[in-house]
Enzyme design. Structure first.
Site, PDB file in Angstrom:
ATOM      1  N   LYS A  63      42.428  43.867  37.493  1.00 30.89           N
ATOM      2  CA  LYS A  63      42.312  42.961  37.088  1.00 30.89           C
ATOM      3  C   LYS A  63      41.907  42.616  36.097  1.00 30.89           C
ATOM      4  O   LYS A  63      41.704  41.609  35.216  1.00 30.89           O
ATOM      5  CB  LYS A  63      41.132  42.049  38.666  1.00 30.89           C
ATOM      6  CG  LYS A  63      41.712  42.003  39.523  1.00 30.89           C
ATOM      7  CD  LYS A  63      40.811  40.937  40.589  1.00 30.89           C
ATOM      8  CE  LYS A  63      41.366  41.025  41.522  1.00 30.89           C
ATOM      9  NZ  LYS A  63      40.148  40.116  42.721  1.00 30.89           N
ATOM     10  N   ASP A  99      39.386  33.661  41.214  1.00 28.04           N
ATOM     11  CA  ASP A  99      39.111  33.927  41.985  1.00 28.04           C
ATOM     12  C   ASP A  99      37.678  33.073  42.118  1.00 28.04           C
ATOM     13  O   ASP A  99      36.836  32.906  43.358  1.00 28.04           O
ATOM     14  CB  ASP A  99      38.211  35.671  41.518  1.00 28.04           C
ATOM     15  CG  ASP A  99      39.235  36.571  42.979  1.00 28.04           C
ATOM     16  OD1 ASP A  99      40.526  35.743  43.273  1.00 28.04           O
ATOM     17  OD2 ASP A  99      39.660  37.308  40.949  1.00 28.04           O
TER      18      ASP A  99
END
Ligand code: NDP
Length: 260
Positions: A63, A99
């Protein structure tokens, strides 16, 4: 036909393909979502192009490393320093972070949060600290090792210098409890924290972790990370299709996938 995929290592455990394929099928779209196991994060963009993907999600451990490989970054993703969604926009690869907003949707039922304690200091902690602070929440971080230099805008503690205060919300973003029955910090510290808090949230999903179990025993209202996973997927799907579809409908279709 549109192609989507999840990149990560490991990827076999992830239910993201199930969530996205449920929405694709339910909306009658000509698309398919798969998973791609990678050895190196530096290969992501080349694979994205090779498989002619329209969009993708990124999971651990890529990520943060994929950030510098994108042609463009959404401002929230750039500020957080981690992305979980890639979109092909007219040949340019743009990175987003869903997220963080997905987490905010998941904690909405707790009501107004003024002060939060995040356990852990990894990529997820960064995303949640950023979005909570952007929503006016005072954020403290507690981690086993000292990463103070990565959290300069927040009160940062390690286990050895922690001073407990009153918190509305305590969030576990550590991997403790994922594959073990460990607590994220010493039980005495956690009991002290819970005794002075209202809500507990664990980003780990589909498992009653020792963190959540203790929170429940001590009477805190608590949630696991299932809704966060669901909402980050709904938001990513919306990005894949330029917000063309009703969010509630996508949520319902993806929700069904948890029962499969
Ligand atoms: P990172 O590897 O970046 O960070 C992990 C953090 O956990 C570090 O701060 C590390 O401490 C700490 N840690 C690890 N093991 C222990 C332990 N045994 N005791 C105490 N602290 C520990 O991971 P991420 O932030 O990317 O992911 C964290 C978790 O969040 C994963 O379980 C992931 O699956 C979950 N997640 C869930 C999502 C959802 O949608 N529900 C979305 C994103 C992530 P140190 O810094 O000292 O090494």
């Amino acid at each position: 036909m549109k192609y989507f995929a999840l990149f990560g290592n490991p990827v076999s455990h992830s239910i993201s393909p199930r969530l996205h394929n449920s929405a694709l099928q339910g909306l009658g779209l000509n698309g398919v979502y798969g998973r791609i196991l990678l050895e190196q994060g530096s290969d992501i963009i080349a694979k994205f192009k090779k498989y002619n993907l329209s969009g993708a999600n990124i999971t651990v451990p890529f990520k943060e490393s994929v950030l510098t490989l994108c042609d463009e970054l959404d401002t929230v993703a750039a500020d957080i320093g981690s992305i979980n969604t890639l979109i092909n926009q007219n040949g340019k690869i743009k990175g987003y972070n869903t997220d963080a907003p997905g987490f905010m949707m998941a904690i909405a039922e707790f009501g107004k949060i003024n002060k939060a304690l995040i356990l852990g200091a990894g990529g997820t902690a960064k995303a949640l600290a950023y979005i909570l602070a952007s929503n006016g929440v005072q954020v403290h971080i507690l981690n086993r090792s000292n990463k103070k230099d990565q959290f300069i805008n927040y009160q940062f503690y390690t286990h050895s210098n922690f001073t407990c205060e009153d918190y509305d919300l305590v969030i576990n973003t550590t991997s403790a409890g994922l594959c073990s029955d460990e607590l994220p910090c010493d039980e005495m510290i956690l009991k002290d924290i819970f005794a002075n808090s209202k809500f507990a949230f664990d980003v780990i999903y589909n498992k009653l972790t020792p963190f959540l179990s203790l929170a429940r025993k001590m009477g805190l209202k608590s949630k696991d990370g299932k809704d966060m996973l669901l909402y980050q997927a709904v938001l990513a799907f919306n990005l894949f299709y330029s917000n063309k579809f009703n969010t509630d409908k996508i949520t319902k279709l993806m929700h069904k996938a948890f029962e499969l």
